[in-house]
Write a protein that holds these residues in place. Structure first.
Motif, PDB file in Angstrom:
ATOM      1  N   SER A   1       0.753  -1.166  -0.107  1.00  0.00           N
ATOM      2  CA  SER A   1       0.020   0.028   0.001  1.00  0.00           C
ATOM      3  C   SER A   1       0.868   1.273   0.038  1.00  0.00           C
ATOM      4  O   SER A   1       2.118   1.196   0.728  1.00  0.00           O
ATOM      5  N   THR A   2       0.564   2.277  -0.838  1.00  0.00           N
ATOM      6  CA  THR A   2       1.109   3.493  -0.769  1.00  0.00           C
ATOM      7  C   THR A   2       0.130   4.695  -0.355  1.00  0.00           C
ATOM      8  O   THR A   2      -1.098   4.400  -0.603  1.00  0.00           O
ATOM      9  N   THR A   3       0.739   5.747   0.116  1.00  0.00           N
ATOM     10  CA  THR A   3      -0.599   6.835   0.415  1.00  0.00           C
ATOM     11  C   THR A   3      -1.424   7.144  -0.746  1.00  0.00           C
ATOM     12  O   THR A   3      -2.372   7.315  -0.186  1.00  0.00           O
ATOM     13  N   ASN A   4      -0.665   7.259  -1.750  1.00  0.00           N
ATOM     14  CA  ASN A   4      -1.840   7.655  -2.947  1.00  0.00           C
ATOM     15  C   ASN A   4      -2.060   6.732  -3.987  1.00  0.00           C
ATOM     16  O   ASN A   4      -2.302   6.840  -5.067  1.00  0.00           O
ATOM     17  N   ASN A   5      -1.979   5.454  -3.385  1.00  0.00           N
ATOM     18  CA  ASN A   5      -2.035   4.127  -4.416  1.00  0.00           C
ATOM     19  C   ASN A   5      -1.164   4.453  -5.417  1.00  0.00           C
ATOM     20  O   ASN A   5      -1.755   4.224  -6.874  1.00  0.00           O
ATOM     21  N   VAL A   6       0.086   4.780  -5.620  1.00  0.00           N
ATOM     22  CA  VAL A   6       1.027   4.868  -6.589  1.00  0.00           C
ATOM     23  C   VAL A   6       1.677   3.457  -6.773  1.00  0.00           C
ATOM     24  O   VAL A   6       1.873   2.855  -5.771  1.00  0.00           O
TER      25      VAL A   6
END
Length: 79
Positions: free
Chosen positions: A40-45
């Motif tokens: 998972s990444t903060t901005n779904n990148v």
């Protein structure tokens, strides 16, 4: 201390980063990591987003160079 790079060097470094990201993205281990439910990444990148962003930056640099060259050409011809 400021690092001095030419525009060509900056473009080459960014394109090298793109190439490196493609290599990482194509590895089976990375694909397994990215497909994990825990990834998972903060901005779904994902890496492809970073690759695309670097491409946009390289394109913008090339546009600036083209406009700068056109401006120099028009000044040199008396326009």
């Amino acid at each position: 201390m400021e690092i001095k790079l030419t525009t060509a060097e900056i473009r080459t470094i960014l394109q090298g980063c793109q190439h490196t990201l493609r290599l990482v993205q194509s590895s089976r281990d990375y694909r397994n990591i990215q497909s994990s439910q825990y990834f998972s990444t903060t901005n779904n990148v994902v890496l492809n987003d970073a690759f695309s962003i670097l491409g946009e930056i390289v394109d913008a640099i090339e546009q600036v160079e083209q406009f700068s060259q056109q401006g120099e050409s028009s000044h040199g011809t008396g326009n």
